[in-house]
Design an enzyme around this catalytic site. Structure first.
Site, mmCIF file in Angstrom:
data_model
loop_
_atom_site.group_PDB
_atom_site.id
_atom_site.type_symbol
_atom_site.label_atom_id
_atom_site.label_comp_id
_atom_site.label_asym_id
_atom_site.label_seq_id
_atom_site.Cartn_x
_atom_site.Cartn_y
_atom_site.Cartn_z
ATOM 1 N N ALA A 151 0.864 -1.168 0.000
ATOM 2 C CA ALA A 151 0.000 0.000 0.000
ATOM 3 C C ALA A 151 0.907 1.225 0.000
ATOM 4 O O ALA A 151 2.114 1.121 0.168
ATOM 5 C CB ALA A 151 -0.920 -0.009 1.220
ATOM 6 N N CYS A 152 0.334 2.366 -0.198
ATOM 7 C CA CYS A 152 1.062 3.633 -0.232
ATOM 8 C C CYS A 152 2.069 3.660 -1.397
ATOM 9 O O CYS A 152 2.580 2.629 -1.818
ATOM 10 C CB CYS A 152 1.791 3.926 1.070
ATOM 11 S SG CYS A 152 0.725 4.131 2.504
#
Length: 246
Positions: A13-14
């Site tokens: 994620a990110c």
């Protein structure tokens, strides 16, 4: 295999990234490259109930001294040489009375810790593209400029600015607990500055006109597009943080 963890289903994620000129040469092209990289990380960020309300995105850059000199000279604020002052990005509350109280306390702490307040600059922003949820908690953004009363080398200045930031945060939150979500020192440094917010990766460039100015130059940039998995998105929780991203 034990537990519920399945390695084959692991996913990141990110979105994070770093770009630098190996010769330390500052340019606006590098800023543009960083923002392009951030835009290309859009799939790594997340949105809320509205597609145009992001979990947070931003960029950390070197202090654009020449750009700031030209901007602050418009209201008779004259900055010292690079490395002789500190520049901060501040999220102030939108409420005028609370904002004034936070500013007065910050001014007092700047003086108490041995700095001269040079002045503030209102950061231009364009919120026409951001969602209603993000706009409802949007802070008032200003840059603050301070100079130590006693000349010091860069590392000492950076340490002293760190102490000032922590001291101001702690005491303002203690005196004004209602400002805990609305007042935030995004960065306070003699070398770097952060532009960030509860934005999507594609909104950062347009939200901050400063970043589009040809005089805005840097030799390094750290970018981050946030996918909030364990906290509620907030303006102050967007990254990069003051030294790192993720």
């Amino acid at each position: 295999q034990k537990g519920l963890y399945v390695p084959q289903l692991e996913s990141d994620a990110c979105g994070t990234g770093f770009v630098a000129n190996l010769n330390g040469i500052r340019s606006h092209r590098l800023v543009e490259d960083a923002l392009t990289m951030l835009t290309n990380m859009h799939h790594r960020g997340a949105s809320g109930c509205e597609e145009n309300t992001g979990d947070g995105a931003g960029v950390l850059l070197q202090i654009p001294h020449e750009f700031l000199v030209s901007q602050t000279a418009r209201f008779d604020l004259h900055l010292p040489a690079p490395g002789a002052y500190g520049a901060g990005m501040i999220f102030f509350p939108r409420d005028p009375a609370l904002r004034a109280t936070c500013r007065q306390l910050l001014d007092d702490y700047i003086d108490e810790l041995g700095f001269d307040l040079l002045g503030y600059r209102l950061v231009p922003t364009d919120n026409t593209q951001i969602g209603a949820s993000a706009r409802s908690t949007e802070p008032c953004m200003e840059q603050v400029f301070v100079r130590p009363r006693l000349a010091m080398e860069r590392k000492s200045l950076e340490r002293r600015l760190y102490v000032l930031r922590k001291f101001a945060h702690h005491n303002i939150y203690r005196a004004l607990p209602q400002a805990a979500d609305d007042f935030y020192i995004v960065s306070l440094s003699g070398s770097t500055m952060i532009y960030k917010g509860q934005l999507t990766a594609t909104q950062v460039r347009d939200y901050f006109p400063d970043l589009q100015h040809p005089e805005f130059a840097s030799a390094v940039a750290v970018i981050h597009s946030r996918f909030s998995t364990n906290t509620v998105p907030k303006w102050k929780l967007a990254q990069p943080f003051r030294y790192i991203a993720h």
